[in-house]
Scaffold this motif. Structure first.
Motif, mmCIF file in Angstrom:
data_model
loop_
_atom_site.group_PDB
_atom_site.id
_atom_site.type_symbol
_atom_site.label_atom_id
_atom_site.label_comp_id
_atom_site.label_asym_id
_atom_site.label_seq_id
_atom_site.Cartn_x
_atom_site.Cartn_y
_atom_site.Cartn_z
ATOM 1 N N VAL A 1 3.373 0.583 3.146
ATOM 2 C CA VAL A 1 3.186 -0.442 4.155
ATOM 3 C C VAL A 1 2.928 -1.769 3.452
ATOM 4 C CG1 VAL A 1 0.691 -0.026 4.406
ATOM 5 C CG2 VAL A 1 1.981 -1.028 6.302
ATOM 6 N N TYR A 2 3.396 -2.839 4.057
ATOM 7 C CA TYR A 2 3.278 -4.170 3.474
ATOM 8 C C TYR A 2 2.563 -5.096 4.455
ATOM 9 C CZ TYR A 2 7.091 -2.207 0.708
ATOM 10 O OH TYR A 2 7.855 -1.385 -0.083
ATOM 11 N N LEU A 3 1.947 -6.125 3.905
ATOM 12 C CA LEU A 3 1.376 -7.183 4.726
ATOM 13 C C LEU A 3 1.764 -8.511 4.098
ATOM 14 C CD1 LEU A 3 -0.385 -7.697 7.266
ATOM 15 C CD2 LEU A 3 -2.308 -8.050 5.687
ATOM 16 N N GLN A 4 2.678 -9.215 4.756
ATOM 17 C CA GLN A 4 3.070 -10.550 4.316
ATOM 18 C C GLN A 4 2.126 -11.547 4.960
ATOM 19 O OE1 GLN A 4 5.542 -11.613 2.132
ATOM 20 N NE2 GLN A 4 4.625 -13.636 2.415
ATOM 21 N N MET A 5 1.434 -12.306 4.140
ATOM 22 C CA MET A 5 0.427 -13.248 4.630
ATOM 23 C C MET A 5 0.866 -14.662 4.280
ATOM 24 S SD MET A 5 -3.068 -11.204 3.628
ATOM 25 C CE MET A 5 -2.846 -11.408 1.868
ATOM 26 N N ASN A 6 1.065 -15.473 5.293
ATOM 27 C CA ASN A 6 1.487 -16.863 5.114
ATOM 28 C C ASN A 6 0.418 -17.801 5.654
ATOM 29 O OD1 ASN A 6 3.999 -15.922 4.125
ATOM 30 N ND2 ASN A 6 4.849 -15.869 6.196
ATOM 31 N N SER A 7 0.515 -19.056 5.261
ATOM 32 C CA SER A 7 -0.413 -20.086 5.733
ATOM 33 C C SER A 7 -1.859 -19.641 5.578
ATOM 34 C CB SER A 7 -0.113 -20.417 7.203
ATOM 35 O OG SER A 7 1.219 -20.856 7.353
ATOM 36 N N LEU A 8 -2.184 -19.153 4.403
ATOM 37 C CA LEU A 8 -3.515 -18.601 4.179
ATOM 38 C C LEU A 8 -4.588 -19.676 4.227
ATOM 39 C CD1 LEU A 8 -2.568 -15.985 1.480
ATOM 40 C CD2 LEU A 8 -3.752 -15.482 3.625
ATOM 41 N N ASN B 1 2.772 8.924 12.184
ATOM 42 C CA ASN B 1 1.483 8.363 11.763
ATOM 43 C C ASN B 1 1.480 6.869 12.058
ATOM 44 O OD1 ASN B 1 2.418 6.775 9.304
ATOM 45 N ND2 ASN B 1 3.071 8.830 8.693
ATOM 46 N N ALA B 2 0.350 6.270 11.854
ATOM 47 C CA ALA B 2 0.217 4.823 11.977
ATOM 48 C C ALA B 2 -0.460 4.304 10.723
ATOM 49 C CB ALA B 2 -0.581 4.438 13.210
ATOM 50 N N MET B 3 0.079 3.253 10.171
ATOM 51 C CA MET B 3 -0.541 2.615 9.005
ATOM 52 C C MET B 3 -1.037 1.234 9.418
ATOM 53 S SD MET B 3 1.936 3.810 5.877
ATOM 54 C CE MET B 3 0.645 3.618 4.630
ATOM 55 N N GLY B 4 -2.067 0.784 8.734
ATOM 56 C CA GLY B 4 -2.646 -0.483 9.142
ATOM 57 C C GLY B 4 -3.303 -1.223 7.996
ATOM 58 N N TRP B 5 -3.663 -2.444 8.295
ATOM 59 C CA TRP B 5 -4.410 -3.279 7.362
ATOM 60 C C TRP B 5 -5.676 -3.776 8.028
ATOM 61 C CZ3 TRP B 5 -3.399 -3.773 2.295
ATOM 62 C CH2 TRP B 5 -2.118 -3.451 1.842
ATOM 63 N N TYR B 6 -6.754 -3.729 7.281
ATOM 64 C CA TYR B 6 -8.051 -4.228 7.694
ATOM 65 C C TYR B 6 -8.564 -5.168 6.608
ATOM 66 C CZ TYR B 6 -8.328 -0.278 11.009
ATOM 67 O OH TYR B 6 -8.099 0.625 12.032
ATOM 68 N N ARG B 7 -9.598 -5.927 6.944
ATOM 69 C CA ARG B 7 -10.256 -6.710 5.901
ATOM 70 C C ARG B 7 -11.748 -6.768 6.184
ATOM 71 N NH1 ARG B 7 -7.811 -12.708 7.328
ATOM 72 N NH2 ARG B 7 -9.053 -13.113 9.220
ATOM 73 N N GLN B 8 -12.479 -6.983 5.103
ATOM 74 C CA GLN B 8 -13.923 -7.101 5.212
ATOM 75 C C GLN B 8 -14.392 -8.244 4.340
ATOM 76 O OE1 GLN B 8 -16.097 -3.472 4.417
ATOM 77 N NE2 GLN B 8 -17.878 -4.225 5.516
ATOM 78 N N ALA B 9 -14.938 -9.250 4.987
ATOM 79 C CA ALA B 9 -15.510 -10.396 4.281
ATOM 80 C C ALA B 9 -16.979 -10.113 4.001
ATOM 81 C CB ALA B 9 -15.352 -11.652 5.123
ATOM 82 N N CYS C 1 0.856 -1.176 0.000
ATOM 83 C CA CYS C 1 0.000 0.000 0.000
ATOM 84 C C CYS C 1 0.893 1.227 0.000
ATOM 85 C CB CYS C 1 -0.916 0.008 1.209
ATOM 86 S SG CYS C 1 -1.881 1.525 1.394
ATOM 87 N N ALA C 2 0.808 1.998 -1.071
ATOM 88 C CA ALA C 2 1.613 3.205 -1.208
ATOM 89 C C ALA C 2 0.770 4.426 -0.875
ATOM 90 C CB ALA C 2 2.167 3.315 -2.622
ATOM 91 N N ALA C 3 1.297 5.257 0.005
ATOM 92 C CA ALA C 3 0.598 6.467 0.413
ATOM 93 C C ALA C 3 1.245 7.686 -0.238
ATOM 94 C CB ALA C 3 0.636 6.616 1.933
ATOM 95 N N SER C 4 0.417 8.658 -0.577
ATOM 96 C CA SER C 4 0.911 9.908 -1.138
ATOM 97 C C SER C 4 0.030 11.052 -0.659
ATOM 98 C CB SER C 4 0.934 9.860 -2.670
ATOM 99 O OG SER C 4 -0.364 9.650 -3.182
ATOM 100 N N GLY C 5 0.535 12.264 -0.819
ATOM 101 C CA GLY C 5 -0.229 13.428 -0.392
ATOM 102 C C GLY C 5 0.370 14.046 0.859
ATOM 103 N N SER C 6 -0.503 14.597 1.704
ATOM 104 C CA SER C 6 -0.075 15.300 2.916
ATOM 105 C C SER C 6 0.149 14.297 4.045
ATOM 106 C CB SER C 6 -1.123 16.332 3.321
ATOM 107 O OG SER C 6 -1.322 17.280 2.290
ATOM 108 N N ILE C 7 1.361 13.795 4.133
ATOM 109 C CA ILE C 7 1.696 12.771 5.118
ATOM 110 C C ILE C 7 2.670 13.355 6.124
ATOM 111 C CG2 ILE C 7 2.678 10.488 5.486
ATOM 112 C CD1 ILE C 7 1.898 9.907 2.535
ATOM 113 N N PHE C 8 2.294 13.278 7.394
ATOM 114 C CA PHE C 8 3.162 13.756 8.453
ATOM 115 C C PHE C 8 4.115 12.643 8.886
ATOM 116 C CE2 PHE C 8 1.181 17.804 9.039
ATOM 117 C CZ PHE C 8 -0.140 17.624 8.705
ATOM 118 N N SER C 9 5.204 13.040 9.501
ATOM 119 C CA SER C 9 6.225 12.059 9.875
ATOM 120 C C SER C 9 5.731 11.102 10.962
ATOM 121 C CB SER C 9 7.499 12.759 10.325
ATOM 122 O OG SER C 9 7.220 13.598 11.426
#
Length: 115
Positions: free
Chosen positions: A78-85, A32-40, A22-30
């Protein structure tokens, strides 16, 4: 304004791995917190993992030990490495960026775990 663009989703067999970006651009302050969510389908969006700009991570119990979140501050990515899916990991995955009380979302990327 912050823009987030996810990539890396797709179809994978049970037990396989995927890496989301996930690549972020724009007005980004030093700071911050990045995250991953999912919706089934038919379910609420659920938090999977977060990482601060200082590298502190937090995981939901459902993915602890299988998923790893990381980030490259120079690339605002930000990256999310997903194993044993598992089939139950099938969902739309969203990244987020939270800073100074505001949260921005990506458009989502589909992950399907099926044989």
């Amino acid at each position: 304004q912050v823009q987030l663009v996810e990539s890396g989703g797709g179809l994978v067999q049970p037990g396989g791995s995927l890496r989301l970006s996930c690549a972020a651009s724009g007005s980004i302050f030093s700071s911050n917190a990045m995250g991953w969510y999912r919706q089934a389908p038919g379910k609420q969006r659920a938090l999977l993992a977060t990482i601060t700009s200082g590298g502190i991570t937090n995981y939901a119990d459902s993915v602890k030990g299988r998923f790893t979140i990381s980030r490259d501050n120079d690339k605002n990515t930000v990256y999310l490495q997903m194993n044993s899916l598992k089939p139950e990991d099938t969902a739309v995955y969203y990244c987020s960026l939270q800073q100074y009380g505001s949260i921005s979302w990506g458009q989502g990327t589909q992950v399907t775990v099926s044989s």
